[in-house]
Design a protein around this motif. Structure first.
Motif, short mmCIF file in Angstrom:
data_model
loop_
_atom_site.label_atom_id
_atom_site.label_comp_id
_atom_site.label_asym_id
_atom_site.label_seq_id
_atom_site.Cartn_x
_atom_site.Cartn_y
_atom_site.Cartn_z
N ARG A 84 0.35 -2.97 -12.90
CA ARG A 84 1.63 -2.28 -12.92
C ARG A 84 2.16 -2.08 -11.51
O ARG A 84 1.44 -2.18 -10.54
N TYR A 85 3.39 -1.77 -11.39
CA TYR A 85 4.08 -1.65 -10.11
C TYR A 85 3.38 -0.69 -9.17
O TYR A 85 2.93 0.37 -9.57
N SER A 86 3.27 -1.09 -7.93
CA SER A 86 2.65 -0.25 -6.92
C SER A 86 3.39 -0.41 -5.61
O SER A 86 3.79 -1.51 -5.24
N GLN A 87 3.57 0.67 -4.91
CA GLN A 87 4.15 0.60 -3.58
C GLN A 87 3.03 0.80 -2.56
O GLN A 87 3.22 1.40 -1.52
N GLY A 88 1.86 0.26 -2.89
CA GLY A 88 0.66 0.48 -2.10
C GLY A 88 0.78 0.10 -0.64
O GLY A 88 0.30 0.83 0.23
N ALA A 89 1.40 -1.05 -0.33
CA ALA A 89 1.50 -1.46 1.08
C ALA A 89 2.29 -0.44 1.87
O ALA A 89 1.90 -0.05 2.97
N ALA A 90 3.40 0.03 1.32
CA ALA A 90 4.22 1.02 2.04
C ALA A 90 3.46 2.34 2.18
O ALA A 90 3.52 2.99 3.23
N VAL A 91 2.69 2.73 1.15
CA VAL A 91 1.92 3.97 1.20
C VAL A 91 0.83 3.87 2.26
O VAL A 91 0.62 4.79 3.05
N VAL A 92 0.12 2.73 2.30
CA VAL A 92 -0.93 2.55 3.31
C VAL A 92 -0.34 2.61 4.70
O VAL A 92 -0.88 3.27 5.61
N LEU A 93 0.80 1.95 4.92
CA LEU A 93 1.42 1.97 6.25
C LEU A 93 1.87 3.38 6.63
O LEU A 93 1.73 3.79 7.79
N GLU A 94 2.39 4.12 5.67
CA GLU A 94 2.81 5.49 5.96
C GLU A 94 1.61 6.37 6.29
O GLU A 94 1.65 7.20 7.21
N ALA A 95 0.50 6.18 5.56
CA ALA A 95 -0.72 6.96 5.85
C ALA A 95 -1.23 6.63 7.25
O ALA A 95 -1.63 7.53 8.00
N LEU A 96 -1.19 5.36 7.63
CA LEU A 96 -1.61 4.98 8.98
C LEU A 96 -0.72 5.62 10.03
O LEU A 96 -1.19 6.01 11.09
N ASN A 97 0.56 5.69 9.73
CA ASN A 97 1.49 6.34 10.66
C ASN A 97 1.11 7.81 10.86
O ASN A 97 1.13 8.32 11.98
N MET A 98 0.72 8.48 9.78
CA MET A 98 0.32 9.88 9.88
C MET A 98 -1.00 10.04 10.64
O MET A 98 -1.24 11.07 11.27
N LEU A 99 -1.85 9.02 10.58
CA LEU A 99 -3.14 9.07 11.26
C LEU A 99 -3.11 8.47 12.66
O LEU A 99 -4.13 8.44 13.34
#
Length: 189
Positions: A84-99
């Motif tokens: 099913r649909y996932s925005q996983g790549a954008a979520v991972v990049l945003e998490a990396l930005n926070m870290l």
């Protein structure tokens, strides 16, 4: 031994359901699968039903059934089942930005996999690139024909395909099966 073949003559993925077990086997356009059972053809071992959710082959005899492709290779349950649909790549990049400012966490990241990364969409401001220290450990993949990440598709065509990605269906939009993966090593013991 009895067998019946079904084919996908549509322009999108179609599910072959084998009952009474409820197994699902997904066919691409133009593919053909064959359901085989140990029953004899005289026993009328199959009923085939075409419906909105795909094709169902009911195995009426009391025998197991297996599904094979045109090459004779077995097709297991869940074959090509769309995620099913996932925005996983954008979520991972945003998490990396926070870290980004936490070197202790960043050094524990052993690899980053981005599937269907939306950054390639011209003019899109979705996510940020991984920190420079992680670029060598980052791999991005895009399915050919994915309107979100396949930069080889002209922008005008990609924009025309985007409304299909609002439908929760991998048949409508290849991007539905993509996600991001972040591999984090255990901390020091």
């Amino acid at each position: 031994m009895a067998k019946t073949s079904v084919s996908n003559e549509t322009s999108s993925m179609v599910c072959l359901w084998v009952e009474p077990w409820g197994t699902d086997h997904w066919m691409r356009p133009g593919e053909e699968f064959t359901v085989v059972t140990e029953a004899e053809p005289e026993q009328s071992p199959f009923n085939v039903v075409v419906h909105d959710e795909g094709i169902t082959v009911w195995v009426n005899a009391g025998h197991d059934a297996e599904v094979f492709d045109k090459n004779g290779d077995m097709v297991p349950c869940g074959y090509r089942r769309p995620a099913r649909y996932s925005q996983g790549a954008a979520v991972v990049l945003e998490a990396l930005n926070m870290l980004r400012n936490d070197p202790q966490v960043l050094e524990r990241i052993s690899g980053i996999g981005l599937f269907g990364d939306p950054k390639t969409f011209t003019g899109a401001v979705i996510g940020v690139p991984p920190p420079d220290t992680l670029l060598e450990r980052t791999e991005a993949q895009c399915a050919e024909g994915d309107p979100i990440c396949d930069a080889s598709i002209p922008l005008g065509q990609r924009i025309l395909q985007l409304p299909l990605c609002k439908i929760d269906s991998a048949e409508a939009c290849l991007h539905h099966g993509h996600q991001g993966v972040l591999l984090i090593s255990p901390g020091p013991s």
